[in-house]
Motif scaffolding. Structure first.
Motif, PDB file in Angstrom:
ATOM      1  N   LYS A   7       0.839  -1.199   0.000  1.00 38.95           N
ATOM      2  CA  LYS A   7       0.000   0.000   0.000  1.00 38.95           C
ATOM      3  C   LYS A   7       0.871   1.244   0.000  1.00 38.95           C
ATOM      4  O   LYS A   7       1.659   1.457   0.907  1.00 38.95           O
ATOM      5  N   LYS A   8       0.726   2.074  -1.021  1.00 38.32           N
ATOM      6  CA  LYS A   8       1.401   3.370  -1.074  1.00 38.32           C
ATOM      7  C   LYS A   8       0.608   4.347  -0.212  1.00 38.32           C
ATOM      8  O   LYS A   8      -0.627   4.322  -0.200  1.00 38.32           O
ATOM      9  N   ILE A   9       1.307   5.201   0.507  1.00 40.64           N
ATOM     10  CA  ILE A   9       0.684   6.200   1.368  1.00 40.64           C
ATOM     11  C   ILE A   9       0.878   7.575   0.729  1.00 40.64           C
ATOM     12  O   ILE A   9       1.993   7.926   0.325  1.00 40.64           O
ATOM     13  N   ASP A  10      -0.199   8.339   0.650  1.00 41.97           N
ATOM     14  CA  ASP A  10      -0.131   9.694   0.089  1.00 41.97           C
ATOM     15  C   ASP A  10       0.431  10.637   1.162  1.00 41.97           C
ATOM     16  O   ASP A  10      -0.196  10.853   2.197  1.00 41.97           O
ATOM     17  N   LYS A  11       1.608  11.193   0.896  1.00 45.09           N
ATOM     18  CA  LYS A  11       2.257  12.092   1.876  1.00 45.09           C
ATOM     19  C   LYS A  11       1.407  13.325   2.176  1.00 45.09           C
ATOM     20  O   LYS A  11       1.532  13.928   3.235  1.00 45.09           O
ATOM     21  N   ASN A  12       0.566  13.713   1.243  1.00 42.36           N
ATOM     22  CA  ASN A  12      -0.220  14.938   1.396  1.00 42.36           C
ATOM     23  C   ASN A  12      -1.594  14.700   2.028  1.00 42.36           C
ATOM     24  O   ASN A  12      -2.348  15.643   2.209  1.00 42.36           O
ATOM     25  N   ASP A  13      -1.912  13.456   2.370  1.00 41.66           N
ATOM     26  CA  ASP A  13      -3.198  13.139   2.981  1.00 41.66           C
ATOM     27  C   ASP A  13      -3.119  13.404   4.478  1.00 41.66           C
ATOM     28  O   ASP A  13      -2.651  12.564   5.245  1.00 41.66           O
ATOM     29  N   GLU A  14      -3.577  14.569   4.886  1.00 40.71           N
ATOM     30  CA  GLU A  14      -3.492  14.965   6.288  1.00 40.71           C
ATOM     31  C   GLU A  14      -4.522  14.269   7.171  1.00 40.71           C
ATOM     32  O   GLU A  14      -4.447  14.347   8.396  1.00 40.71           O
ATOM     33  N   ILE A  21      -2.280   3.908   9.933  1.00 40.44           N
ATOM     34  CA  ILE A  21      -1.181   3.165   9.301  1.00 40.44           C
ATOM     35  C   ILE A  21      -0.888   1.892  10.088  1.00 40.44           C
ATOM     36  O   ILE A  21      -0.695   0.824   9.507  1.00 40.44           O
ATOM     37  N   GLN A  22      -0.896   1.978  11.422  1.00 42.51           N
ATOM     38  CA  GLN A  22      -0.665   0.797  12.260  1.00 42.51           C
ATOM     39  C   GLN A  22      -1.748  -0.259  12.023  1.00 42.51           C
ATOM     40  O   GLN A  22      -1.453  -1.456  11.976  1.00 42.51           O
ATOM     41  N   LYS A  23      -2.994   0.180  11.855  1.00 41.84           N
ATOM     42  CA  LYS A  23      -4.089  -0.757  11.583  1.00 41.84           C
ATOM     43  C   LYS A  23      -3.894  -1.431  10.224  1.00 41.84           C
ATOM     44  O   LYS A  23      -4.153  -2.625  10.077  1.00 41.84           O
ATOM     45  N   MET A  24      -3.447  -0.664   9.232  1.00 41.37           N
ATOM     46  CA  MET A  24      -3.176  -1.230   7.903  1.00 41.37           C
ATOM     47  C   MET A  24      -2.072  -2.287   7.990  1.00 41.37           C
ATOM     48  O   MET A  24      -2.181  -3.365   7.397  1.00 41.37           O
ATOM     49  N   ILE A  25      -1.011  -1.957   8.740  1.00 41.95           N
ATOM     50  CA  ILE A  25       0.113  -2.892   8.898  1.00 41.95           C
ATOM     51  C   ILE A  25      -0.382  -4.169   9.571  1.00 41.95           C
ATOM     52  O   ILE A  25      -0.060  -5.278   9.130  1.00 41.95           O
ATOM     53  N   LYS A  26      -1.182  -4.033  10.628  1.00 42.35           N
ATOM     54  CA  LYS A  26      -1.690  -5.207  11.349  1.00 42.35           C
ATOM     55  C   LYS A  26      -2.536  -6.080  10.427  1.00 42.35           C
ATOM     56  O   LYS A  26      -2.401  -7.308  10.426  1.00 42.35           O
ATOM     57  N   LYS A  27      -3.397  -5.465   9.625  1.00 41.89           N
ATOM     58  CA  LYS A  27      -4.250  -6.225   8.707  1.00 41.89           C
ATOM     59  C   LYS A  27      -3.403  -6.973   7.678  1.00 41.89           C
ATOM     60  O   LYS A  27      -3.644  -8.152   7.404  1.00 41.89           O
TER      61      LYS A  27
END
Length: 53
Positions: A7-14, A21-27
């Protein structure tokens, strides 16, 4: 190295938090128990590689 980008993360998504992000990693870890999942700051993405041993 066998690095896979999940999963790419958008640096500009505030709206995205560290908790999100931790939940995404856990999943991703739960879906890929044979892989070591981590956040790659250079790629700004959640990645994984095969576990050693």
């Amino acid at each position: 190295m066998d690095k896979k980008i999940h999963k790419k993360i958008d640096k500009n998504d505030e709206s995205l938090t560290i908790d999100d992000i931790q939940k995404m990693i856990k999943k991703i870890q739960e879906e890929n128990p044979d892989r070591e999942v981590f956040f790659d700051g250079d790629e700004y993405a959640i990645c994984s590689r095969k576990k050693e041993g």
